[in-house]
Each structure stands twice: as structure tokens, then as C-alpha cells.
Design a protein around this motif. Structure first.
Motif, PDB file in Angstrom:
ATOM      1  N   PHE A  68       0.828  -1.201   0.000  1.00 49.07           N
ATOM      2  CA  PHE A  68       0.000   0.000   0.000  1.00 49.07           C
ATOM      3  C   PHE A  68       0.865   1.256   0.000  1.00 49.07           C
ATOM      4  N   ILE A  69       1.910   1.243   0.836  1.00 49.81           N
ATOM      5  CA  ILE A  69       2.840   2.387   0.860  1.00 49.81           C
ATOM      6  C   ILE A  69       3.488   2.551  -0.513  1.00 49.81           C
ATOM      7  N   LEU A  70       3.879   1.415  -1.087  1.00 48.36           N
ATOM      8  CA  LEU A  70       4.550   1.427  -2.392  1.00 48.36           C
ATOM      9  C   LEU A  70       3.647   2.015  -3.475  1.00 48.36           C
TER      10      LEU A  70
ATOM     11  N   THR B  38       5.945  13.204   4.458  1.00 46.07           N
ATOM     12  CA  THR B  38       7.088  12.357   4.813  1.00 46.07           C
ATOM     13  C   THR B  38       6.930  11.810   6.227  1.00 46.07           C
ATOM     14  N   THR B  39       6.502  12.683   7.140  1.00 49.58           N
ATOM     15  CA  THR B  39       6.273  12.233   8.518  1.00 49.58           C
ATOM     16  C   THR B  39       5.249  11.099   8.552  1.00 49.58           C
ATOM     17  N   ALA B  40       4.206  11.222   7.706  1.00 50.49           N
ATOM     18  CA  ALA B  40       3.176  10.184   7.677  1.00 50.49           C
ATOM     19  C   ALA B  40       3.770   8.824   7.286  1.00 50.49           C
ATOM     20  N   THR B  41       4.643   8.839   6.258  1.00 48.07           N
ATOM     21  CA  THR B  41       5.269   7.581   5.836  1.00 48.07           C
ATOM     22  C   THR B  41       6.148   7.007   6.948  1.00 48.07           C
ATOM     23  N   VAL B  42       6.954   7.904   7.546  1.00 54.19           N
ATOM     24  CA  VAL B  42       7.832   7.457   8.633  1.00 54.19           C
ATOM     25  C   VAL B  42       6.994   6.891   9.774  1.00 54.19           C
ATOM     26  N   THR B  43       5.893   7.574  10.086  1.00 56.88           N
ATOM     27  CA  THR B  43       5.054   7.137  11.203  1.00 56.88           C
ATOM     28  C   THR B  43       4.397   5.790  10.910  1.00 56.88           C
ATOM     29  N   THR B  44       3.990   5.576   9.644  1.00 49.11           N
ATOM     30  CA  THR B  44       3.417   4.276   9.292  1.00 49.11           C
ATOM     31  C   THR B  44       4.399   3.149   9.579  1.00 49.11           C
ATOM     32  N   ALA B  45       5.659   3.374   9.152  1.00 47.53           N
ATOM     33  CA  ALA B  45       6.697   2.374   9.433  1.00 47.53           C
ATOM     34  C   ALA B  45       6.886   2.206  10.938  1.00 47.53           C
ATOM     35  N   LEU B  46       6.845   3.356  11.647  1.00 53.15           N
ATOM     36  CA  LEU B  46       7.022   3.314  13.106  1.00 53.15           C
ATOM     37  C   LEU B  46       5.907   2.516  13.775  1.00 53.15           C
ATOM     38  N   LEU B  47       4.656   2.678  13.294  1.00 54.92           N
ATOM     39  CA  LEU B  47       3.535   1.943  13.884  1.00 54.92           C
ATOM     40  C   LEU B  47       3.722   0.443  13.709  1.00 54.92           C
ATOM     41  N   ARG B  56       1.850  -7.124  19.410  1.00 57.99           N
ATOM     42  CA  ARG B  56       0.399  -7.129  19.252  1.00 57.99           C
ATOM     43  C   ARG B  56       0.096  -7.121  17.762  1.00 57.99           C
ATOM     44  N   TYR B  57      -0.445  -8.242  17.278  1.00 56.96           N
ATOM     45  CA  TYR B  57      -0.742  -8.359  15.849  1.00 56.96           C
ATOM     46  C   TYR B  57      -1.787  -7.329  15.424  1.00 56.96           C
ATOM     47  N   ILE B  58      -2.726  -7.061  16.315  1.00 56.73           N
ATOM     48  CA  ILE B  58      -3.854  -6.191  15.981  1.00 56.73           C
ATOM     49  C   ILE B  58      -3.394  -4.757  15.692  1.00 56.73           C
ATOM     50  N   TYR B  59      -2.206  -4.392  16.229  1.00 51.64           N
ATOM     51  CA  TYR B  59      -1.707  -3.039  16.012  1.00 51.64           C
ATOM     52  C   TYR B  59      -1.361  -2.782  14.546  1.00 51.64           C
ATOM     53  N   LEU B  60      -1.159  -3.849  13.781  1.00 50.31           N
ATOM     54  CA  LEU B  60      -0.857  -3.671  12.355  1.00 50.31           C
ATOM     55  C   LEU B  60      -2.032  -3.008  11.636  1.00 50.31           C
ATOM     56  N   ASP B  61      -3.243  -3.302  12.104  1.00 51.12           N
ATOM     57  CA  ASP B  61      -4.426  -2.696  11.472  1.00 51.12           C
ATOM     58  C   ASP B  61      -4.394  -1.186  11.603  1.00 51.12           C
ATOM     59  N   VAL B  62      -3.899  -0.719  12.773  1.00 45.64           N
ATOM     60  CA  VAL B  62      -3.794   0.728  12.978  1.00 45.64           C
ATOM     61  C   VAL B  62      -2.887   1.327  11.913  1.00 45.64           C
ATOM     62  N   ALA B  63      -1.742   0.659  11.663  1.00 50.09           N
ATOM     63  CA  ALA B  63      -0.801   1.152  10.655  1.00 50.09           C
ATOM     64  C   ALA B  63      -1.469   1.209   9.281  1.00 50.09           C
ATOM     65  N   LEU B  64      -2.239   0.171   8.973  1.00 47.82           N
ATOM     66  CA  LEU B  64      -2.900   0.123   7.658  1.00 47.82           C
ATOM     67  C   LEU B  64      -3.890   1.276   7.506  1.00 47.82           C
ATOM     68  N   VAL B  65      -4.732   1.468   8.539  1.00 47.79           N
ATOM     69  CA  VAL B  65      -5.705   2.567   8.497  1.00 47.79           C
ATOM     70  C   VAL B  65      -4.989   3.910   8.418  1.00 47.79           C
ATOM     71  N   TYR B  66      -3.918   4.031   9.187  1.00 57.81           N
ATOM     72  CA  TYR B  66      -3.133   5.258   9.189  1.00 57.81           C
ATOM     73  C   TYR B  66      -2.596   5.557   7.785  1.00 57.81           C
ATOM     74  N   ALA B  67      -2.068   4.510   7.123  1.00 61.79           N
ATOM     75  CA  ALA B  67      -1.527   4.697   5.775  1.00 61.79           C
ATOM     76  C   ALA B  67      -2.618   5.166   4.814  1.00 61.79           C
ATOM     77  N   VAL B  68      -3.793   4.534   4.900  1.00 66.92           N
ATOM     78  CA  VAL B  68      -4.900   4.907   4.003  1.00 66.92           C
ATOM     79  C   VAL B  68      -5.315   6.352   4.233  1.00 66.92           C
ATOM     80  N   LEU B  69      -5.510   6.710   5.511  1.00 65.39           N
ATOM     81  CA  LEU B  69      -6.054   8.033   5.807  1.00 65.39           C
ATOM     82  C   LEU B  69      -5.061   9.143   5.502  1.00 65.39           C
ATOM     83  N   THR B  70      -3.766   8.930   5.815  1.00 62.24           N
ATOM     84  CA  THR B  70      -2.800   9.991   5.519  1.00 62.24           C
ATOM     85  C   THR B  70      -2.629  10.172   4.018  1.00 62.24           C
ATOM     86  N   PHE B  71      -2.772   9.063   3.277  1.00 63.83           N
ATOM     87  CA  PHE B  71      -2.715   9.180   1.812  1.00 63.83           C
ATOM     88  C   PHE B  71      -3.841  10.074   1.311  1.00 63.83           C
ATOM     89  N   ILE B  72      -5.054   9.820   1.816  1.00 63.07           N
ATOM     90  CA  ILE B  72      -6.191  10.658   1.411  1.00 63.07           C
ATOM     91  C   ILE B  72      -5.953  12.108   1.817  1.00 63.07           C
TER      92      ILE B  72
END
Lengths: 182, 86
Positions: A68-70, B38-47, B56-72
Motif C-alpha cells: 500500500f505504501i509502495l 514524509t512524517t506520515a510515511t515514517v510514522t506508518t513504518a514506526l507503527l 500485538r498483531y492487531i496493532y498492524l491494522d492501525v498502521a494500515l488505516v493510518y496509511a490509508v487516511l494519511t494518503f487521502i
């Protein structure tokens, strides 16, 4: 396996750092965008994939986030670059590579040499040919100066019509410029 | 918290700090938008990395949602700056 994942994650973190360093250090918005997107896309990709390698059962979701990032980073950075361009943010002067100034100087040098040849040649036919060259190069220079209409007039009248009139005159008189005729 | 985790967190922290400095200094609005993107991308990786740290596997979902929303968000900011949204 987890050591390999840790190494990948660490490399990704270093790329994230380098990208941010570029965002901070580079001179204009387009250069910053370049660093902030390319570098951090790779950095985030490696970090997320590294985590996926360290925790193998997480790998599918990590891969999804990485893909997704890519996919989205180039889109958003393109939109931002477009926004910068459209809202009129100027480029850093070092970014503008304009070789047309060198080329124009080269053209002017050709014109100068040809013009000197016009005065030197004793054979008037050669002088007319040299003056036609001056007009042709001048029309290219006008073209570079964003004046295509002037360039067209210069090419047709300077290189075409004037040359024809000169040749007509030479046929009616003498071709060689010598002491008694000058 | 082993040293590997600390080093990665420190490197990412410096990255976010540099982006923050650029966001503060500007000078133009697109510069700030680039810094935040740029901060958004870095933060996604950080999450994602923090999900690994906290295991915590469930925390990956937060990263995914974060990536989608910051992109928008980034695209919306960019569209506004170029005058696409009236």
C-alpha cells in the motif's frame, strides 16, 4: 531468520532517517519531495517487511501495508509536486539546467565568423553565400528568442530574397572584387 | 527493550524531528505539506515497528488505516493547493 529481519528493519530505519534528512536539508520543495518520497518509501517498505520477516505469521498483513505504501506514496508525492508547480513555488536556481544560453552563444559565434567572411572574400559569390549563412543562423537565434514570425521573415527575406537579388546583380556586373571595380 | 529496538526508535525519532523542523521552517505551504507527508510515511513504518515491539498483531491494522487516511489527507491538501477543490 529474525536476525535477517532485524537487519532489514534497521536498514529501513536508516533510509527513513536519510529521507527526512533530505526533507530538512534540500534547497527547494521539489528536491525535498524527491528525498521525502523515494527514500522514505524504500525505508518504510524495508522496515515493514523486516517486521514481517521477524514475525513470520504477520508477513501477509505486513506485505499488504508495504504494498500500500509502495502504491500510494508516488501518487501523493506527484499530487504534492503538481500542487507546488501550480501554486507557483519557484525552483532552486541550481535545479534549472539551461544549456540554451551556451547554444545561443555558439550560434552568435557562427554568425560573427560568417559576417567577417563576407567582408574578407574577394569572390562576391562566396561573400553572398556567407551572408546567406548569417541570415540563416540569425533566424535560428530569433526562433530561440521566442520570435518565430521574425525568424520566418529573416529566413525568407534575408537568406532567400536578398541572396537572389545579390546573385542577379552579380550576373549583371562582375563576380570578382578587384582594385579598379572597387 | 533490547538495544536493537532502542537504536531503530532513535533513528526514526531523529527522522521525525527533521521533518518537524522542515514543517516549522517552511518556507512555502507545499514545503510544509511535503514534510507532513514524509512524517506520515515514517510514522506508518514506526507503527508497524511498534506493533512488533509490543507483540500485538492487531496493532498492524492501525498502521494500515493510518496509511490509508494519511494518503487521502495528502492528496486532499495537494488538490486544494493547486486549486482543484473550489
Amino acid at each position: 531468520m529474525s536476525t535477517f529481519g532485524a537487519v532489514v528493519t534497521a536498514i529501513g530505519a536508516v533510509f527513513l532517517f536519510l529521507g527526512s534528512l533530505g526533507v530538512f536539508r534540500f534547497p527547494d520543495v521539489y528536491n525535498r519531495l524527491q528525498a521525502g518520497t523515494k527514500c522514505t518509501t524504500l525505508g518504510a517498505f524495508l522496515t515493514v517487511i523486516g517486521v514481517g520477516i521477524m514475525e513470520p505469521e504477520w508477513f501477509p498483513k505486513a506485505l499488504l501495508i508495504a504494498l500500500f505504501i509502495l502504491l500510494t506514496n508516488p501518487v501523493s508525492s506527484h499530487a504534492l509536486g503538481r500542487a507546488g508547480k501550480k501554486s507557483g513555488v519557484p525552483m532552486w536556481r541550481g535545479s534549472v539546467v539551461d544549456r540554451s544560453a551556451d547554444f545561443k552563444a555558439f550560434l552568435l559565434a557562427i554568425m560573427l565568423v560568417a559576417a567577417i567572411c563576407v567582408t574578407i572574400f574577394k569572390d562576391l559569390m562566396n561573400a553572398v553565400i556567407a551572408s546567406a549563412l548569417v541570415s540563416l543562423v540569425a533566424s535560428i537565434v530569433f526562433y530561440f528568442l521566442q520570435a518565430p514570425d521574425v525568424a520566418m521573415a529573416e529566413a525568407s527575406i534575408g537568406a532567400g530574397l536578398t541572396t537572389g537579388i545579390f546573385i542577379f546583380a552579380i550576373r549583371r556586373t562582375v563576380r570578382q572584387e578587384d582594385e579598379e571595380s572597387s | 527493550m533490547n538495544s536493537f529496538v532502542l537504536v531503530v526508535l532513535a533513528v526514526i525519532a531523529v527522522a521525525v524531528l527533521l521533518c518537524l523542523a522542515r514543517m516549522l521552517r517552511g518556507p512555502t505551504t507545499p514545503d510544509r505539506a511535503v514534510a507532513v507527508d514524509t512524517t506520515a510515511t515514517v510514522t506508518t513504518a514506526l507503527l508497524v515497528f511498534l506493533a512488533f515491539v509490543f507483540e500485538r498483531y492487531i496493532y498492524l491494522d492501525v498502521a494500515l488505516v493510518y496509511a490509508v487516511l494519511t494518503f487521502i489527507g495528502s492528496v486532499a491538501i495537494a488538490r486544494y493547493l493547486e486549486g482543484g477543490i473550489q
